[in-house]
Every structure is written in structure tokens, then in C-alpha cells.
Design a protein around this motif. Sequence first.
Motif, PDB file in Angstrom:
ATOM      1  N   VAL A 159      23.654   6.231 -22.559  1.00 37.50           N
ATOM      2  CA  VAL A 159      23.051   6.864 -21.381  1.00 37.50           C
ATOM      3  C   VAL A 159      23.145   5.880 -20.222  1.00 37.50           C
ATOM      4  O   VAL A 159      22.505   4.836 -20.222  1.00 37.50           O
ATOM      5  N   GLY A 160      23.985   6.203 -19.239  1.00 39.24           N
ATOM      6  CA  GLY A 160      24.156   5.340 -18.076  1.00 39.24           C
ATOM      7  C   GLY A 160      25.602   4.952 -17.877  1.00 39.24           C
ATOM      8  O   GLY A 160      26.231   4.379 -18.765  1.00 39.24           O
ATOM      9  N   GLY A 161      26.136   5.249 -16.690  1.00 36.15           N
ATOM     10  CA  GLY A 161      27.534   4.975 -16.389  1.00 36.15           C
ATOM     11  C   GLY A 161      27.717   3.852 -15.386  1.00 36.15           C
ATOM     12  O   GLY A 161      28.624   3.898 -14.555  1.00 36.15           O
ATOM     13  N   GLY A 162      26.871   2.830 -15.469  1.00 44.44           N
ATOM     14  CA  GLY A 162      27.091   1.614 -14.702  1.00 44.44           C
ATOM     15  C   GLY A 162      27.937   0.644 -15.507  1.00 44.44           C
ATOM     16  O   GLY A 162      28.539   1.002 -16.523  1.00 44.44           O
ATOM     17  N   GLY A 181      30.890  -0.750 -20.211  1.00 42.53           N
ATOM     18  CA  GLY A 181      31.369  -1.829 -21.058  1.00 42.53           C
ATOM     19  C   GLY A 181      31.030  -1.612 -22.517  1.00 42.53           C
ATOM     20  O   GLY A 181      31.846  -1.885 -23.413  1.00 42.53           O
ATOM     21  N   ILE A 182      29.828  -1.117 -22.799  1.00 42.55           N
ATOM     22  CA  ILE A 182      29.434  -0.837 -24.176  1.00 42.55           C
ATOM     23  C   ILE A 182      30.258   0.301 -24.751  1.00 42.55           C
ATOM     24  O   ILE A 182      30.703   0.252 -25.906  1.00 42.55           O
ATOM     25  N   ALA A 183      30.489   1.353 -23.966  1.00 42.91           N
ATOM     26  CA  ALA A 183      31.305   2.481 -24.442  1.00 42.91           C
ATOM     27  C   ALA A 183      32.718   2.020 -24.777  1.00 42.91           C
ATOM     28  O   ALA A 183      33.292   2.434 -25.806  1.00 42.91           O
ATOM     29  N   ARG A 199      35.223  -0.339  -9.131  1.00 43.24           N
ATOM     30  CA  ARG A 199      36.484  -0.125  -9.851  1.00 43.24           C
ATOM     31  C   ARG A 199      36.446  -0.809 -11.219  1.00 43.24           C
ATOM     32  O   ARG A 199      37.058  -0.324 -12.163  1.00 43.24           O
ATOM     33  N   LEU A 200      35.743  -1.914 -11.336  1.00 36.40           N
ATOM     34  CA  LEU A 200      35.605  -2.542 -12.643  1.00 36.40           C
ATOM     35  C   LEU A 200      34.888  -1.598 -13.609  1.00 36.40           C
ATOM     36  O   LEU A 200      35.259  -1.495 -14.786  1.00 36.40           O
ATOM     37  N   VAL A 201      33.882  -0.896 -13.134  1.00 36.14           N
ATOM     38  CA  VAL A 201      33.191   0.094 -13.957  1.00 36.14           C
ATOM     39  C   VAL A 201      34.148   1.213 -14.362  1.00 36.14           C
ATOM     40  O   VAL A 201      34.237   1.590 -15.535  1.00 36.14           O
ATOM     41  N   VAL A 202      34.877   1.746 -13.386  1.00 39.41           N
ATOM     42  CA  VAL A 202      35.782   2.860 -13.656  1.00 39.41           C
ATOM     43  C   VAL A 202      36.848   2.461 -14.676  1.00 39.41           C
ATOM     44  O   VAL A 202      37.182   3.239 -15.579  1.00 39.41           O
ATOM     45  N   ALA A 231      30.081  -9.744 -22.363  1.00 40.61           N
ATOM     46  CA  ALA A 231      29.332 -10.456 -23.399  1.00 40.61           C
ATOM     47  C   ALA A 231      28.111  -9.650 -23.822  1.00 40.61           C
ATOM     48  O   ALA A 231      27.763  -9.604 -25.018  1.00 40.61           O
ATOM     49  N   LEU A 232      27.448  -9.019 -22.866  1.00 39.19           N
ATOM     50  CA  LEU A 232      26.305  -8.159 -23.184  1.00 39.19           C
ATOM     51  C   LEU A 232      26.723  -7.025 -24.114  1.00 39.19           C
ATOM     52  O   LEU A 232      26.041  -6.732 -25.110  1.00 39.19           O
ATOM     53  N   ALA A 233      27.841  -6.373 -23.800  1.00 37.94           N
ATOM     54  CA  ALA A 233      28.317  -5.267 -24.624  1.00 37.94           C
ATOM     55  C   ALA A 233      28.631  -5.737 -26.047  1.00 37.94           C
ATOM     56  O   ALA A 233      28.275  -5.072 -27.032  1.00 37.94           O
TER      57      ALA A 233
END
Length: 497
Positions: free
Chosen positions: A10-13, A18-20, A155-158, A361-363
Motif C-alpha cells: 500500500v503506497g506508490g512512493g 522499491g519493495i514491490a 522518475r526513480l519511483v516510476v 536497503a530499506l526494501a
Amino acid sequence: MRESFDMLVVGGGINGAGIARDAAGRGLSVCLCEQDDLAAHTSSASTKLIHGGLRYLQQGEVALVRKALNERETLRQLAPHLIAPTTFVLPHARHLRPAWMLRAGLWLYDHLGRPNPHFPPSQRIDLQRDPRGETLQPGYRTGFTYADARVNDARLVVLNALDAHERGADIRTRTRCEQLIRHRDHWWAVLRTASGDVQRIRARCVVNASGPWAGTVLQRAGLDAPLGLRLVQGSHLVVPRLFAHDSAYLFQQPDQRVVFAIPFEQDFTLIGTTDTDYDGDPAWVKPRAEEQAYLLDAVNRFLRVPVEAEDIVWRYSGVRPLLADHHRAASQVTRDYRLELDTAGAPLLSVLGGKLTTYRALAEEALGRLSPSLPAMGPAWTAGGPPLPGGDGGDAVQVAETLQRDHPHLSPALLQRLATSYGTRASGLLAGAQTRDALGQDHGGGLHERELDYLITHEWVRTAEDVLWRRSHLGLRLDAAQREALAATVQARVSMP
């Protein structure tokens, strides 16, 4: 449409994307839902830096700075076209800190990260002789340089979401998670699209990566565990370019903060940031008059030619979800993160805090925390794995040279922008186009029909704002009439069956 997944994010930041990506690359089935556009809020409102955070050393955040400095090079390898190593100039203001203190801090900054030719060590410079001193008031004689990097944050998110999608993840933008119902070994999630359609999906675990909305998501899951978040507003100004060179400046302030002045989109300078406690709806945050005054005063303490309010061409603001520490000023609150795992039934992992530079690293750590509940997942892979989409052709200069060779009749400025935005994916976008007319209508600023088609088809664009302020910053170059016409065009295109 698939209804059962290993993981719902849940969340597209930046953290959610990164987790996805990490999870999809480990063989998990993943659904990511985002109530607005990708990077619509905090993740497109940063200072647009990949950096260790020099000022965090003063706050004793040595471990965070070391982690971020090591991630800096990892991310550069993942997206070399998007991440540009940059020299930062730190003028010495004698009344704020002695030169030996700055030199000691920079020495530590140099040695916390791994040696790397893209990020050379700091140096002392004579601002009376160095051309970069010409921008500054004549009283500043000594300065220091150090290296970090700039990035287009949205763009890094995308690119992370795009890579996740190409590895099998289901990316659902404009889709709000309205309810989470927990069972012993799975979750049921009720999702609602912008058109009002309701979707119900089943997931073995949920990752709450909704940034400043993390508490709201927990409430929708029927949980009321204390989150320990402090919402802090950060605002930025964009003005016409203040200096000709490509270095950035870091200006020390009397309140112990620092303010950056950074080259931005070739013709502009980005000034930021502020740290102000925020208690409203994060979706509606806007720069405050006192923040604008603070930033103008901050740069005008150093610049030879002052910046005036009428010079500002764009203002933006975002809300940072920081780990709660109400005993410190907002600027001194840690930018580190915490992962809270609730296993009283099907797992729910909440991501609290964090900064752009440490998202990978968080992901990786998040997937490690969930691995006992998802034993079939593959090993960690993102640190040395393949680059993000478009990152397989070197930096933006190298990609632009290739594009110029293949499309000699197209504008070098256009090709440079496409190289910086899309990397090697620009070759597919331009396939067969040897003239500007072959790219279709120019909607302004070099945004042609061919590129708009690509963004709608491949990058989840649904509004003109998605194009102008997140997939690009062409909003700085289009006038009001062009923006209005583009909005009508995008609306018509996305409404087509």
C-alpha cells in the motif's frame, strides 16, 4: 484480473515501489496500490539528491550517513542515466563554524563511504580564484568541495514501479486501499478505483508503505498501535539559473541548518529545504510565506546578486514522515527508518521514516523481515542485480551520444532530455523517427505526441500534471494555454476505450 497475491504493498512512493520491485524479483506475486499517481506526494517533493547527508554528522547519525554513502554508488550503478554525480561547494562562514571543524567533518564524510572515482574526496578551495566563487559575495574567501549526486526523484519511483511490473507485479494507481480485513494466514483488501469500482484481493501479507498516511492505513486494518511518526513539511523554490557552472552550493545558516542551491533542468536553480512541523492533510501541503522568506534570506546571505520573490517560477512542498522525536527541532530529527512487523495473524509490515537514498536497503531489509512468513521467496538480489529500466547504456551523456548518432536530424537538446529521462528506453520511443515531424505534435517544451503516447501506455500517466511535474519538469517550460491544451489532450486519450 488477478485476485490473490503473496504481497499487497500500500503506497506508490519510493519505498513502496522499491519493495514491490525487490519482492517481484524474488519470485513473489505482488500487487501495489496507490491512491493517487506514483510519487504524487513526498517522493516527488524532495531536494532531489542521492547523498549521505553531510549535516547529519553533526547530529551524530554516523551509521545512517555510512549506509547512505554506500547506497549512493549502488544507486548510481542502478540508474546511471538518472543519477548525476555532482560537486558541492561549501563556503566557509567564519562566524558560524571554524574551518577546522568543516574540514574534520568532510574528512569523516570522505572515509565513511567506500572509495569511488565518481565521488572524489573533499578539497579546500580559494573562492577568490575559483570561478565558482564569482557567484558569492566577495567576503567569502575560503570554501570546500565534496561530492554527492542529483536525481529526478519521481522518475526513480516510476522506474522501480516499471521494473516491478515487468517482473510480474500488478501496479494499480488511482486505487485507494479502503479496508483491510485480517485472518490467521491472509488478508482481504477492499480497493476502490478513481472511477468508483471496487476490487477485492487476497494477500498473504501487507506492507504499509504509505508514508504520512501510515497511521490511516493501520486504522483501516483495525489496528491502533502507536506509530511514532512526526510529520515535517519541507518546501523548495525554483528560480532561473543563478550560475553558469554545474556545481551546487551548500550554505550554512545561523540556526545550524543548511540550504542547497542546485542546478536544475538546465535553465533553473533549485533552492531548499525547510523543516516545519505539519499537522494537516499531507495531500494539501503548500509552501508557506515564512518558508519562502527563510529560503530567500538563506541564499541571499551568500549570493552576490540577490534572489527576489518575483524571480520564483515554481514552489513545491512535501510532508516527510519522520520518526517521532519531539525533544528536537524538526531539522534535527533522524532521517533513518524503522520497520514494525505485526504478526498477530497474517503479517503486516509498516515502514516508518526513511530517506530517498536508502530506499533500496530499506526494501531489502523489509523483505528479510518478511522471509519467515514467505519461505518460497528468493534471495536478496538488488544490490548487484541488473539496472533499472534504461540504465544499461551508461550515463545520460553516453546515451545521448548514441541517440544523436542514430537520429542525427533531431535536436541535441531533445535527445539529451530523453536520454536523462528514459536512458536506453529512449531508443524504442524514437524508433524510426528521423525528423521532428515523425514524433508528432509538439505540445510545448519538446513534448511530442510520440513521448506522450509512451507515457500513457507504459508509465501510468492519467493527467497532464503526471507528465508536467513528475514524469518530467516540463511544466517549467509550458505556458498556461499549453498546459490547458495538454490537459484536454491527456483526458481525451485516457478516456478512449
